[in-house]
Design a protein around this motif. Structure first.
Motif, PDB file in Angstrom:
ATOM      1  N   ASP A  59       0.886  -1.172   0.000  1.00 30.03           N
ATOM      2  CA  ASP A  59       0.000   0.000   0.000  1.00 30.03           C
ATOM      3  C   ASP A  59       0.922   1.220   0.000  1.00 30.03           C
ATOM      4  OD1 ASP A  59      -2.139   1.753   0.174  1.00 30.03           O
ATOM      5  OD2 ASP A  59      -2.428   1.436   2.334  1.00 30.03           O
ATOM      6  N   ASP A  60       1.297   1.669  -1.196  1.00 29.28           N
ATOM      7  CA  ASP A  60       2.300   2.721  -1.318  1.00 29.28           C
ATOM      8  C   ASP A  60       1.855   4.023  -0.665  1.00 29.28           C
ATOM      9  OD1 ASP A  60       3.925   0.945  -2.579  1.00 29.28           O
ATOM     10  OD2 ASP A  60       3.590   1.721  -4.589  1.00 29.28           O
ATOM     11  N   PRO A  61       2.815   4.720  -0.054  1.00 24.65           N
ATOM     12  CA  PRO A  61       2.510   5.965   0.657  1.00 24.65           C
ATOM     13  C   PRO A  61       2.276   7.136  -0.293  1.00 24.65           C
ATOM     14  CG  PRO A  61       4.851   5.571   0.677  1.00 24.65           C
ATOM     15  CD  PRO A  61       4.223   4.372   0.015  1.00 24.65           C
ATOM     16  N   GLU A  62       1.805   8.204   0.270  1.00 23.47           N
ATOM     17  CA  GLU A  62       1.622   9.476  -0.457  1.00 23.47           C
ATOM     18  C   GLU A  62       2.852  10.331  -0.230  1.00 23.47           C
ATOM     19  OE1 GLU A  62      -0.801  10.215  -2.506  1.00 23.47           O
ATOM     20  OE2 GLU A  62      -1.915   8.392  -2.099  1.00 23.47           O
ATOM     21  N   PRO A  63       3.264  11.136  -1.151  1.00 25.50           N
ATOM     22  CA  PRO A  63       2.797  11.140  -2.536  1.00 25.50           C
ATOM     23  C   PRO A  63       3.323   9.910  -3.262  1.00 25.50           C
ATOM     24  CG  PRO A  63       4.612  12.682  -2.293  1.00 25.50           C
ATOM     25  CD  PRO A  63       4.310  12.147  -0.916  1.00 25.50           C
ATOM     26  N   ARG A  64       2.559   9.397  -4.193  1.00 22.81           N
ATOM     27  CA  ARG A  64       2.951   8.219  -4.973  1.00 22.81           C
ATOM     28  C   ARG A  64       4.197   8.535  -5.777  1.00 22.81           C
ATOM     29  NH1 ARG A  64      -0.042   4.619  -2.371  1.00 22.81           N
ATOM     30  NH2 ARG A  64      -2.252   4.700  -2.825  1.00 22.81           N
ATOM     31  N   SER A  65       5.126   7.579  -5.787  1.00 23.20           N
ATOM     32  CA  SER A  65       6.391   7.787  -6.484  1.00 23.20           C
ATOM     33  C   SER A  65       7.018   6.439  -6.805  1.00 23.20           C
ATOM     34  CB  SER A  65       7.347   8.597  -5.599  1.00 23.20           C
ATOM     35  OG  SER A  65       8.647   8.611  -6.151  1.00 23.20           O
ATOM     36  N   ALA A  66       7.792   6.403  -7.867  1.00 17.87           N
ATOM     37  CA  ALA A  66       8.563   5.201  -8.196  1.00 17.87           C
ATOM     38  C   ALA A  66       9.744   5.036  -7.255  1.00 17.87           C
ATOM     39  CB  ALA A  66       9.060   5.276  -9.641  1.00 17.87           C
ATOM     40  N   TYR A  67       9.984   6.010  -6.384  1.00 17.78           N
ATOM     41  CA  TYR A  67      11.113   5.966  -5.456  1.00 17.78           C
ATOM     42  C   TYR A  67      10.697   5.588  -4.043  1.00 17.78           C
ATOM     43  CZ  TYR A  67      12.789   8.786  -9.355  1.00 17.78           C
ATOM     44  OH  TYR A  67      13.078   9.257 -10.610  1.00 17.78           O
ATOM     45  N   THR A  68       9.411   5.286  -3.833  1.00 17.69           N
ATOM     46  CA  THR A  68       8.926   4.910  -2.503  1.00 17.69           C
ATOM     47  C   THR A  68       7.954   3.740  -2.619  1.00 17.69           C
ATOM     48  OG1 THR A  68       7.068   6.455  -2.574  1.00 17.69           O
ATOM     49  CG2 THR A  68       9.138   7.267  -1.607  1.00 17.69           C
ATOM     50  N   ALA A  69       7.823   2.994  -1.531  1.00 21.76           N
ATOM     51  CA  ALA A  69       6.852   1.902  -1.459  1.00 21.76           C
ATOM     52  C   ALA A  69       6.495   1.700   0.008  1.00 21.76           C
ATOM     53  CB  ALA A  69       7.428   0.619  -2.051  1.00 21.76           C
ATOM     54  N   GLY A  70       5.378   1.060   0.245  1.00 28.35           N
ATOM     55  CA  GLY A  70       4.962   0.793   1.614  1.00 28.35           C
ATOM     56  C   GLY A  70       4.135  -0.473   1.700  1.00 28.35           C
ATOM     57  N   TRP A  71       4.119  -1.036   2.896  1.00 23.66           N
ATOM     58  CA  TRP A  71       3.352  -2.255   3.160  1.00 23.66           C
ATOM     59  C   TRP A  71       2.732  -2.131   4.546  1.00 23.66           C
ATOM     60  CZ3 TRP A  71       8.073  -1.981   0.924  1.00 23.66           C
ATOM     61  CH2 TRP A  71       8.221  -2.552  -0.348  1.00 23.66           C
ATOM     62  N   GLY A  72       1.430  -2.408   4.644  1.00 24.14           N
ATOM     63  CA  GLY A  72       0.741  -2.487   5.920  1.00 24.14           C
ATOM     64  C   GLY A  72       0.443  -1.147   6.559  1.00 24.14           C
ATOM     65  N   SER A  73      -0.117  -1.228   7.776  1.00 22.76           N
ATOM     66  CA  SER A  73      -0.424  -0.042   8.581  1.00 22.76           C
ATOM     67  C   SER A  73      -0.287  -0.427  10.044  1.00 22.76           C
ATOM     68  CB  SER A  73      -1.849   0.437   8.286  1.00 22.76           C
ATOM     69  OG  SER A  73      -2.161   1.555   9.077  1.00 22.76           O
ATOM     70  N   PRO A  74       0.580   0.235  10.805  1.00 19.97           N
ATOM     71  CA  PRO A  74       1.486   1.280  10.358  1.00 19.97           C
ATOM     72  C   PRO A  74       2.470   0.732   9.329  1.00 19.97           C
ATOM     73  CG  PRO A  74       1.988   0.662  12.625  1.00 19.97           C
ATOM     74  CD  PRO A  74       0.762  -0.094  12.223  1.00 19.97           C
ATOM     75  N   ALA A  75       2.836   1.584   8.422  1.00 20.74           N
ATOM     76  CA  ALA A  75       3.546   1.167   7.214  1.00 20.74           C
ATOM     77  C   ALA A  75       5.019   0.852   7.430  1.00 20.74           C
ATOM     78  CB  ALA A  75       3.411   2.241   6.143  1.00 20.74           C
ATOM     79  N   ILE A  76       5.444  -0.207   6.746  1.00 22.32           N
ATOM     80  CA  ILE A  76       6.858  -0.472   6.483  1.00 22.32           C
ATOM     81  C   ILE A  76       7.141   0.370   5.247  1.00 22.32           C
ATOM     82  CG2 ILE A  76       8.535  -2.195   5.749  1.00 22.32           C
ATOM     83  CD1 ILE A  76       6.555  -4.300   7.079  1.00 22.32           C
ATOM     84  N   ILE A  77       8.101   1.261   5.330  1.00 22.65           N
ATOM     85  CA  ILE A  77       8.369   2.213   4.241  1.00 22.65           C
ATOM     86  C   ILE A  77       9.723   1.929   3.597  1.00 22.65           C
ATOM     87  CG2 ILE A  77       8.817   4.644   3.687  1.00 22.65           C
ATOM     88  CD1 ILE A  77       5.882   4.138   4.267  1.00 22.65           C
ATOM     89  N   LEU A  78       9.752   1.940   2.283  1.00 26.17           N
ATOM     90  CA  LEU A  78      10.991   1.824   1.517  1.00 26.17           C
ATOM     91  C   LEU A  78      11.170   3.100   0.712  1.00 26.17           C
ATOM     92  CD1 LEU A  78      12.383  -1.093  -0.488  1.00 26.17           C
ATOM     93  CD2 LEU A  78      11.924   1.047  -1.707  1.00 26.17           C
ATOM     94  N   ARG A  79      12.398   3.635   0.734  1.00 18.18           N
ATOM     95  CA  ARG A  79      12.774   4.787  -0.098  1.00 18.18           C
ATOM     96  C   ARG A  79      14.018   4.395  -0.871  1.00 18.18           C
ATOM     97  NH1 ARG A  79      14.564   9.162   3.139  1.00 18.18           N
ATOM     98  NH2 ARG A  79      14.106  10.560   1.435  1.00 18.18           N
TER      99      ARG A  79
END
Length: 172
Positions: free
Chosen positions: A62-82
Motif C-alpha cells: 500500500d504505497d505511501p503518499e505522494p505516490r512515487s517510483a522511489y517509494t513503497a509501503g506495506w501495511g499499517s502502520p507502514a513499512i516504508i521503503l525509499r
C-alpha cells in the motif's frame, strides 16, 4: 537466522538516516519524503519499484503518499521503503565503524548488506550497503521485533539484488 550474527560491513557502508514517515490524523495513511536521485539511481529505483514484492512480512503493499517510483509501503502502520537517498553522514562515522554505537550494526541478509539502526522512538531503519544506489527501509515500532526485521529483509533481498547492482554508490 539471526541478522545480528552476520559479518560487519565496514565504515564506508554505515548510515544515519533522517526520519521520513508519519501518519495523517485524517486517514492514518503513511506519508514520506520522496528522494531525488541522480539519473543512474533513478533508473535503478524504477527497476526496483517494478520488482518489489506484493507482501512484506505478511503485509500487503500500500504505497505511501505522494505516490512515487522511489517509494513503497506495506501495511499499517507502514513499512516504508525509499530508493535513491543520498549517502547519510554516519556512513563514515568511525564510532559506528568500530562497533562503539550500540544502536547501529552492520550485517547481511540473503546477499544484501544492511546498516541496521535502532531509533530512540523504537523504530528501526535499514540502509543497503555495497550497492550502487542506497535503499532505505523503515520499520515502525509495532513491527520491530527481531523476527519482523529478519522477515522484512528476507522479503526485500531478491528485489534489491535484481534491481540494484553491487558497487559503490555515487549518491553523496
Amino acid at each position: 537466522m539471526n541478522i545480528f550474527r552476520h559479518r560487519f560491513v565496514g565504515p564506508a557502508l554505515l548510515a544515519l538516516l533522517i526520519p521520513v514517515t508519519g501518519c495523517s490524523s485524517a486517514d492514518d495513511s503513511a506519508t514520506v519524503v520522496v528522494p531525488t536521485p541522480d539519473a543512474k539511481s533513478a533508473g535503478q529505483c524504477r527497476a526496483l519499484h517494478k520488482v518489489l514484492p506484493k507482501k512484506v512480512d505478511g503485509q500487503v503493499r500500500d504505497d505511501p503518499e505522494p505516490r512515487s517510483a522511489y517509494t513503497a509501503g506495506w501495511g499499517s502502520p507502514a513499512i516504508i521503503l525509499r530508493c535513491g537517498i543520498t549517502r547519510p553522514p554516519k556512513m563514515v562515522d568511525p564510532k559506528v565503524a568500530k562497533g562503539d554505537d550500540p544502536d547501529a550494526i552492520g550485517g547481511g541478509v540473503n546477499g544484501v548488506g544492511w546498516l541496521m539502526e535502532k531509533q530512540g522512538d523504537g523504530t528501526w531503519r535499514f540502509t543497503t550497503t555495497e550497492r550502487e544506489t542506497y535503499v532505505q527501509v523503515i520499520l515502525p515500532k509495532e513491527r520491530s521485533s527481531q523476527d519482523d526485521q529478519e522477515q522484512v529483509l528476507i522479503d526485500l533481498a531478491a528485489a534489491v539484488k535484481k534491481a540494484i547492482p553491487e558497487g559503490q554508490s555515487n549518491m553523496t
